[in-house]
Design an enzyme around this catalytic site. Structure first.
Site, PDB file in Angstrom:
ATOM      1  N   ASP A  13       8.287 -35.037  24.025  1.00 37.21           N
ATOM      2  CA  ASP A  13       8.109 -35.511  22.648  1.00 37.21           C
ATOM      3  C   ASP A  13       9.301 -36.313  22.141  1.00 37.21           C
ATOM      4  OD1 ASP A  13       5.713 -34.102  22.652  1.00 37.21           O
ATOM      5  OD2 ASP A  13       6.721 -32.263  22.013  1.00 37.21           O
ATOM      6  N   LYS A  16       8.788 -41.369  23.971  1.00 35.73           N
ATOM      7  CA  LYS A  16       8.787 -42.243  25.149  1.00 35.73           C
ATOM      8  C   LYS A  16       7.822 -43.405  24.934  1.00 35.73           C
ATOM      9  CE  LYS A  16       7.730 -38.598  27.646  1.00 35.73           C
ATOM     10  NZ  LYS A  16       8.073 -37.461  26.778  1.00 35.73           N
ATOM     11  N   ALA A  39       0.053 -34.852  27.575  1.00 34.54           N
ATOM     12  CA  ALA A  39       1.029 -35.768  26.980  1.00 34.54           C
ATOM     13  C   ALA A  39       0.480 -36.333  25.677  1.00 34.54           C
ATOM     14  CB  ALA A  39       1.310 -36.914  27.945  1.00 34.54           C
ATOM     15  N   GLY A  40       1.378 -36.647  24.778  1.00 35.78           N
ATOM     16  CA  GLY A  40       0.971 -37.310  23.540  1.00 35.78           C
ATOM     17  C   GLY A  40       1.974 -38.395  23.234  1.00 35.78           C
ATOM     18  N   HIS A  41       1.597 -39.643  23.467  1.00 34.15           N
ATOM     19  CA  HIS A  41       2.537 -40.753  23.264  1.00 34.15           C
ATOM     20  C   HIS A  41       2.069 -41.595  22.079  1.00 34.15           C
ATOM     21  CE1 HIS A  41       3.836 -40.337  27.740  1.00 34.15           C
ATOM     22  NE2 HIS A  41       4.111 -39.287  27.011  1.00 34.15           N
ATOM     23  N   GLN A 223       5.748 -35.919  29.741  1.00 32.39           N
ATOM     24  CA  GLN A 223       6.539 -34.693  29.704  1.00 32.39           C
ATOM     25  C   GLN A 223       8.035 -35.037  29.833  1.00 32.39           C
ATOM     26  OE1 GLN A 223       3.458 -34.558  31.823  1.00 32.39           O
ATOM     27  NE2 GLN A 223       2.702 -34.098  29.807  1.00 32.39           N
ATOM     28  N   PRO A 303       3.615 -26.847  15.346  1.00 30.86           N
ATOM     29  CA  PRO A 303       4.966 -27.172  14.871  1.00 30.86           C
ATOM     30  C   PRO A 303       5.941 -27.044  16.038  1.00 30.86           C
ATOM     31  CG  PRO A 303       4.185 -25.086  13.921  1.00 30.86           C
ATOM     32  CD  PRO A 303       3.062 -25.644  14.750  1.00 30.86           C
ATOM     33  N   GLY A 414      13.741 -45.366  13.688  1.00 29.63           N
ATOM     34  CA  GLY A 414      12.435 -45.204  13.047  1.00 29.63           C
ATOM     35  C   GLY A 414      11.341 -45.314  14.078  1.00 29.63           C
TER      36      GLY A 414
HETATM   37  P1  IMO Z   1       4.923 -35.569  26.192  1.00 28.55           P
HETATM   38  O1  IMO Z   1       4.522 -36.552  27.249  1.00 28.55           O
HETATM   39  C1  IMO Z   1       6.065 -31.574  25.031  1.00 28.55           C
HETATM   40  C2  IMO Z   1       4.762 -28.212  27.528  1.00 28.55           C
HETATM   41  C3  IMO Z   1       3.792 -27.270  26.839  1.00 28.55           C
HETATM   42  C4  IMO Z   1       4.137 -25.957  27.527  1.00 28.55           C
HETATM   43  C5  IMO Z   1       4.424 -26.406  28.967  1.00 28.55           C
HETATM   44  C6  IMO Z   1       3.228 -26.237  29.892  1.00 28.55           C
HETATM   45  O2  IMO Z   1       4.224 -35.723  24.887  1.00 28.55           O
HETATM   46  O3  IMO Z   1       6.401 -35.495  26.048  1.00 28.55           O
HETATM   47  P2  IMO Z   1       0.952 -27.590  30.187  1.00 28.55           P
HETATM   48  O4  IMO Z   1      -0.189 -27.815  29.235  1.00 28.55           O
HETATM   49  O5  IMO Z   1       1.582 -28.846  30.677  1.00 28.55           O
HETATM   50  O6  IMO Z   1       0.584 -26.671  31.315  1.00 28.55           O
HETATM   51  O7  IMO Z   1       2.060 -26.802  29.332  1.00 28.55           O
HETATM   52  O8  IMO Z   1       4.770 -27.774  28.883  1.00 28.55           O
HETATM   53  N1  IMO Z   1       4.353 -29.638  27.521  1.00 28.55           N
HETATM   54  C7  IMO Z   1       4.859 -30.563  26.675  1.00 28.55           C
HETATM   55  N2  IMO Z   1       5.750 -30.447  25.673  1.00 28.55           N
HETATM   56  N3  IMO Z   1       5.587 -32.779  25.334  1.00 28.55           N
HETATM   57  C8  IMO Z   1       4.726 -32.944  26.361  1.00 28.55           C
HETATM   58  O9  IMO Z   1       4.355 -34.168  26.782  1.00 28.55           O
HETATM   59  C9  IMO Z   1       4.289 -31.791  27.061  1.00 28.55           C
HETATM   60  N4  IMO Z   1       3.435 -31.569  28.074  1.00 28.55           N
HETATM   61  C10 IMO Z   1       3.501 -30.255  28.350  1.00 28.55           C
HETATM   62  O10 IMO Z   1       4.031 -27.211  25.443  1.00 28.55           O
HETATM   63  O11 IMO Z   1       5.354 -25.447  27.010  1.00 28.55           O
HETATM   64 MG    MG Z   2       3.997 -34.133  23.482  1.00 29.81          MG
END
Ligand code: IMO
Ligand code: MG
Length: 425
Positions: A13, A16, A39-41, A223, A303, A414
């Site tokens: 998070d 990226k 993932a959430g981009h 991630q 959160p 920002g």
């Molecule tokens: P982006 O690309 C933040 C965390 C989950 C959990 C652990 C395992 O947006 O940065 P999973 O569903 O992958 O088996 O969960 O990994 N997690 C992330 N945390 N950003 C992400 O992706 C994540 N993808 C997985 O919260 O702790």
């Molecule tokens: Mg995320």
């Protein structure tokens, strides 16, 4: 720079998506190498917000070829939903290719993710519930179903019958839930297979030829390093390889062809899900960072846990990723604090350590040692030149840079594309 890898510096998070979108404008190819719809981009262009989960953030540049590579686990429903959403907003997906070797996430993966988390009770990982762990389990156990099989109706029905036999034993006998029906699943998934089929391609060859012929290829990490199944804070990790080495796994990129590795970090730390987090501020400081930084999950809305920037973790990340550059974001969120803290060491069992212990047992016992720096009151979100930043903000950037030992080449103030400051080399 020809071939660039972008990774998350810590627990994800970090925005990226913003950097990928920014860098993509002069890239020929953008490749997503791992993870899935966990993932959430988020990319913000002219106050339009795009939330991407599986499709590379390069998609907003119509000339750029976007590749979903072998290492991704692809949920067909979310992939098709994302394409339709983008097309509905006028974004072309014509230049999108999906590896036939990527594995598909099927309804039993999501179900097992949920059941497994419930079974763990207080030891649950806090996964995103997107079936990621179970899909990678099947891949490693060699019973996974790949995209190329999924889009071939005869092959898919054969493979599903074979795998579902085993999954239903697990669901009914171990978890005590009703069996899933292959005919229902086929009916539900076949429209997605039809929509996915035109995108399927031998992407590893395509990427390898592009990288070899001197094209600019950007590798988009999902991630982050501390969620890496080997290098991360196991078992509180994801099931793939989000650190820089992962960019070479199944994409067609040979390790000798990487020119630049950039890690994206915020100017504070966050984590979602369970696991040790030494600099966490479960107090009004963390609350303030969460509210100002909009620290709620893009994928799950949870959160995020917030705390001060962890320089010990960041140095580890720099080391194991072989970073060439660091991007420090969310500088606007930190403004208004009288003082800001930066962890430069930990104490562990009475000793001071500067190397990050990635195992949960030791990391849980680590207490941060902070360097306290004066804060800055000025709003920095409108600043576009490094020299115009308040002196204390620059001091913060330069302190982090000196500690980590990697140049901070970009600072973000920002969420929008234009709220980005490049530093002179
Ligand atoms: P982006 O690309 C933040 C965390 C989950 C959990 C652990 C395992 O947006 O940065 P999973 O569903 O992958 O088996 O969960 O990994 N997690 C992330 N945390 N950003 C992400 O992706 C994540 N993808 C997985 O919260 O702790
Ligand atoms: Mg995320």
């Amino acid at each position: 720079m020809a071939n660039t890898v972008v990774v998350g510096a810590m627990w994800g998070d970090e925005s990226k998506g913003k950097l990928i979108d920014f860098l993509a404008h002069d890239k020929h190819v953008v490749v997503r190498w791992g993870g899935g719809s966990n993932a959430g981009h988020t990319v913000v262009v002219d106050d339009q917000e795009y939330k991407l989960h599986l499709i590379p953030a390069g998609i907003l540049h119509p000339e750029t070829l976007c590749v979903v590579a072998d290492g991704v686990v692809l949920d067909p429903a979310s992939f098709v939903g994302e394409i339709e959403h983008l097309q509905g907003r006028g974004v072309s997906c014509e230049n999108l290719k999906v590896s036939g070797n990527a594995h598909v996430v099927l309804p039993y993966h999501r179900l097992l993710d949920e059941l497994e988390e419930k079974r763990k009770g207080g030891r649950a990982l806090g996964t995103t519930g997107r079936g990621i762990g179970p899909a990678y389990q099947d891949k490693a156990a060699r019973i996974g179903i790949r995209v190329r099989e999924f889009v071939d109706p005869a092959q898919f029905s054969d493979r599903l019958a074979e795998v579902l036999d085993y999954k239903n034993e697990l669901l009914t006998k171990v978890y005590g839930v009703p069996a899933l029906r292959a005919d229902e699943m086929l009916e539900q998934l076949s429209p997605h297979a039809d929509k996915l089929r035109p995108y399927v391609d031998d992407t590893a060859l395509r990427v390898a030829y592009a990288a070899k012929s001197g094209k600019n290829v950007l590798f988009e990490g999902a991630q982050a390093t501390l969620l890496d199944i080997d290098l991360g804070t196991y078992p509180y990790v994801t099931s793939s390889h989000p650190s820089a080495g992962g960019a070479c796994i199944g994409t067609g990129l040979g390790p000798t062809q990487i020119d630049q590795i950039i890690a994206v970090s915020k100017s504070y730390s966050t984590r979602v899900g369970a696991g040790a987090f030494p600099t966490e501020q479960a107090n009004e400081i963390g609350d303030r960072i969460r509210e100002r930084g909009l620290e709620y999950g893009t994928t799950t809305g949870r959160p995020r846990r917030c705390g001060w920037l962890d320089g010990v973790a960041l140095r580890y990340s720099a080391l194991v990723n072989g970073l060439t550059d660091l991007y420090l974001g969310h500088m606007d969120v930190l403004c208004g604090f009288d003082e800001v803290k930066f962890a430069t060491a930990y104490t562990l069992d009475g000793h001071t350590i500067t190397d990050f212990p990635s195992d949960q047992a030791r990391l849980c016992r680590c207490r941060p040692v902070y360097q306290t720096l004066p804060g800055w009151a000025e709003d920095v979100s409108g600043i576009r030149e490094y020299g115009q930043l308040p002196g204390n903000a620059r001091r913060f950037v330069e302190t982090v840079e000196a500690h980590v030992g990697v140049p901070i080449t970009t600072v973000s103030v920002g969420r929008r594309r234009d709220q980005t400051i490049f530093r002179e080399a």
